[in-house]
Write a protein that holds these residues in place. Sequence first.
Motif, mmCIF file in Angstrom:
data_model
loop_
_atom_site.group_PDB
_atom_site.id
_atom_site.type_symbol
_atom_site.label_atom_id
_atom_site.label_comp_id
_atom_site.label_asym_id
_atom_site.label_seq_id
_atom_site.Cartn_x
_atom_site.Cartn_y
_atom_site.Cartn_z
ATOM 1 N N ARG A 2 0.940 -1.196 0.090
ATOM 2 C CA ARG A 2 -0.024 0.156 0.167
ATOM 3 C C ARG A 2 0.843 1.329 0.079
ATOM 4 N NH1 ARG A 2 -5.425 -1.029 1.129
ATOM 5 N NH2 ARG A 2 -5.560 -3.140 2.047
ATOM 6 N N PHE A 3 0.591 2.291 -0.772
ATOM 7 C CA PHE A 3 1.272 3.436 -0.836
ATOM 8 C C PHE A 3 0.360 4.680 -0.335
ATOM 9 C CE2 PHE A 3 3.334 0.710 -3.874
ATOM 10 C CZ PHE A 3 4.835 1.171 -3.468
ATOM 11 N N ARG A 4 0.830 5.201 0.566
ATOM 12 C CA ARG A 4 -0.066 6.319 1.237
ATOM 13 C C ARG A 4 -0.085 7.481 0.445
ATOM 14 N NH1 ARG A 4 0.924 5.119 7.790
ATOM 15 N NH2 ARG A 4 -0.035 2.811 7.650
ATOM 16 N N LYS A 5 0.878 7.704 -0.170
ATOM 17 C CA LYS A 5 1.309 9.065 -0.914
ATOM 18 C C LYS A 5 0.836 9.033 -2.439
ATOM 19 C CE LYS A 5 4.975 10.442 2.014
ATOM 20 N NZ LYS A 5 6.592 10.707 2.019
ATOM 21 N N THR A 6 0.340 9.972 -3.090
ATOM 22 C CA THR A 6 0.087 9.979 -4.407
ATOM 23 C C THR A 6 1.131 10.126 -5.498
ATOM 24 O OG1 THR A 6 -0.025 12.774 -4.376
ATOM 25 C CG2 THR A 6 -2.034 11.484 -3.732
ATOM 26 N N LEU A 7 0.690 9.805 -6.695
ATOM 27 C CA LEU A 7 2.107 9.808 -7.567
ATOM 28 C C LEU A 7 2.311 11.260 -7.870
ATOM 29 C CD1 LEU A 7 0.327 7.207 -9.929
ATOM 30 C CD2 LEU A 7 2.549 7.031 -9.169
ATOM 31 N N PRO A 8 3.590 11.218 -8.223
ATOM 32 C CA PRO A 8 4.046 12.742 -8.502
ATOM 33 C C PRO A 8 3.372 13.054 -9.808
ATOM 34 C CG PRO A 8 6.019 11.243 -7.997
ATOM 35 C CD PRO A 8 4.559 10.407 -8.160
ATOM 36 N N PRO A 9 3.655 14.458 -10.090
ATOM 37 C CA PRO A 9 3.006 15.127 -11.474
ATOM 38 C C PRO A 9 3.953 14.659 -12.587
ATOM 39 C CG PRO A 9 4.170 16.754 -10.181
ATOM 40 C CD PRO A 9 4.186 15.469 -9.405
ATOM 41 N N ALA A 10 3.291 14.659 -13.623
ATOM 42 C CA ALA A 10 4.063 14.167 -14.955
ATOM 43 C C ALA A 10 5.205 15.156 -15.325
ATOM 44 C CB ALA A 10 3.225 13.812 -16.000
ATOM 45 N N PRO A 11 6.468 14.791 -15.525
ATOM 46 C CA PRO A 11 7.429 15.580 -16.134
ATOM 47 C C PRO A 11 7.193 15.763 -17.543
ATOM 48 C CG PRO A 11 8.195 13.060 -16.175
ATOM 49 C CD PRO A 11 6.962 13.392 -15.571
ATOM 50 N N GLU A 12 8.144 16.903 -18.227
ATOM 51 C CA GLU A 12 8.039 17.267 -19.442
ATOM 52 C C GLU A 12 8.543 16.018 -20.266
ATOM 53 O OE1 GLU A 12 10.354 20.356 -22.241
ATOM 54 O OE2 GLU A 12 10.411 20.511 -20.361
ATOM 55 N N PRO A 13 7.696 15.682 -21.380
ATOM 56 C CA PRO A 13 8.103 14.636 -22.146
ATOM 57 C C PRO A 13 9.416 14.732 -23.041
ATOM 58 C CG PRO A 13 5.781 15.309 -22.537
ATOM 59 C CD PRO A 13 6.418 16.260 -21.903
ATOM 60 N N ARG A 239 7.793 9.249 -2.776
ATOM 61 C CA ARG A 239 6.613 8.960 -3.330
ATOM 62 C C ARG A 239 6.527 7.804 -4.434
ATOM 63 N NH1 ARG A 239 4.382 15.100 -4.891
ATOM 64 N NH2 ARG A 239 2.787 13.965 -5.639
ATOM 65 N N PRO A 240 5.362 7.173 -4.688
ATOM 66 C CA PRO A 240 5.362 6.217 -5.477
ATOM 67 C C PRO A 240 6.065 6.303 -6.869
ATOM 68 C CG PRO A 240 3.275 6.638 -5.023
ATOM 69 C CD PRO A 240 4.163 7.439 -4.230
ATOM 70 N N ASN A 241 6.748 5.614 -7.550
ATOM 71 C CA ASN A 241 7.246 5.882 -8.923
ATOM 72 C C ASN A 241 6.224 4.989 -10.024
ATOM 73 O OD1 ASN A 241 9.093 6.723 -10.565
ATOM 74 N ND2 ASN A 241 10.840 5.153 -10.058
ATOM 75 N N ALA A 242 6.649 5.500 -11.212
ATOM 76 C CA ALA A 242 6.008 4.841 -12.368
ATOM 77 C C ALA A 242 6.704 4.946 -13.582
ATOM 78 C CB ALA A 242 4.423 5.392 -12.392
ATOM 79 N N SER A 243 6.616 4.279 -14.595
ATOM 80 C CA SER A 243 7.405 4.365 -15.569
ATOM 81 C C SER A 243 7.116 5.772 -16.393
ATOM 82 C CB SER A 243 6.932 3.548 -16.826
ATOM 83 O OG SER A 243 7.139 2.086 -16.306
ATOM 84 N N TYR A 244 6.394 6.728 -16.105
ATOM 85 C CA TYR A 244 6.102 7.987 -16.951
ATOM 86 C C TYR A 244 7.155 8.850 -15.879
ATOM 87 C CZ TYR A 244 3.562 10.016 -12.834
ATOM 88 O OH TYR A 244 3.197 10.300 -11.609
ATOM 89 N N MET A 245 7.989 8.397 -14.962
ATOM 90 C CA MET A 245 8.917 9.126 -14.334
ATOM 91 C C MET A 245 10.303 9.145 -14.922
ATOM 92 S SD MET A 245 7.273 10.830 -12.045
ATOM 93 C CE MET A 245 8.439 11.401 -10.941
ATOM 94 N N VAL A 246 10.374 8.145 -16.029
ATOM 95 C CA VAL A 246 11.882 8.083 -16.580
ATOM 96 C C VAL A 246 12.440 9.163 -16.998
ATOM 97 C CG1 VAL A 246 12.895 7.032 -18.667
ATOM 98 C CG2 VAL A 246 11.278 5.615 -17.040
ATOM 99 N N PRO A 247 11.540 10.284 -17.564
ATOM 100 C CA PRO A 247 12.271 11.338 -17.960
ATOM 101 C C PRO A 247 13.336 12.203 -17.059
ATOM 102 C CG PRO A 247 10.144 11.147 -19.008
ATOM 103 C CD PRO A 247 10.148 10.215 -17.852
#
Length: 285
Positions: A2-13, A239-247
């Motif tokens: 369980r992650f209590r924090k929200t996903l970060p905002p999307a970075p610039e593509p 905060r939780p990570n996701a593939s969209y954070m690669v940039p």
Amino acid sequence: MRFRKTLPPAPEPLPVPVIDNHTHLDFAPGEAGAAGVRAAMDAAESAGVRGAVQVGTDLESSRFTVSVLDREPRLLGAVAIHPNDAPVLAGEGTLEAALEEIEELARHPRVRGIGETGLDYFRTGADGVEHQQYSFRRHIDIAKRLGLALQIHDRDAHDDVVRVLLEEGPPENVVFHCFSGDAELARTCNEHGWNMSFAGTLTFKNAGNLRGALAVAERRLLLVETDSPFLTPHPFRGRPNASYMVPLTVRFMAGQLGAGLAELGTDLVANTERVYGSWDSSSAR
């Protein structure tokens, strides 16, 4: 998990779409199942991450990996028993059966890696070393016989990981997932043609060893990953990570290397596809 924090905002593509070569979508926060996987990959694609390698760490997650490969063309897969699980399964008398199932799962045409496997001396004590090394050797053998890449989990075990690889003879493509070594290990990887995959840890303030490794790593051996939902890059660590954070990691790498984003992105994609093959749904390995 369980992650209590929200996903970060999307970075610039990114200007050149890249590939996240190590993610755990089964651990990710948010909607489960196929819809959640599709949403995660849609978000990644919007940020300039056109594909990912979904990685198993036990039988359950490896089965999940295979189950999503036919439904999500932006994914390839890797399957394995995590080194920390090997002593547990050995104690239960089920390690051999688990390894046999991993080999069967690995025969799926969109499974392109055996991993994550390797050695972890941080969480497993001396009493588990023998079982970890045995499991690692078995995974190396599976990767070689099936012609798959080997994704290595290496924590506090650099010397033994290198020793076992050389004793067994590595497969053609070896990836040090979430590279955690220093310049010395990077030079060893250069010597043997082993790929170094950098994660968000590279951006951490205390990661001078990783930045030193990146500085000497050969460009042809560089990969990038998230290890999501873990190891979120600065400034969103924790905060939780996701593939969209690669940039964020790619931009940091480019800054450290003095490379253009498009140039580095092109190299990262070429390196990734050399290791895992094409993401084209019509292409076999």
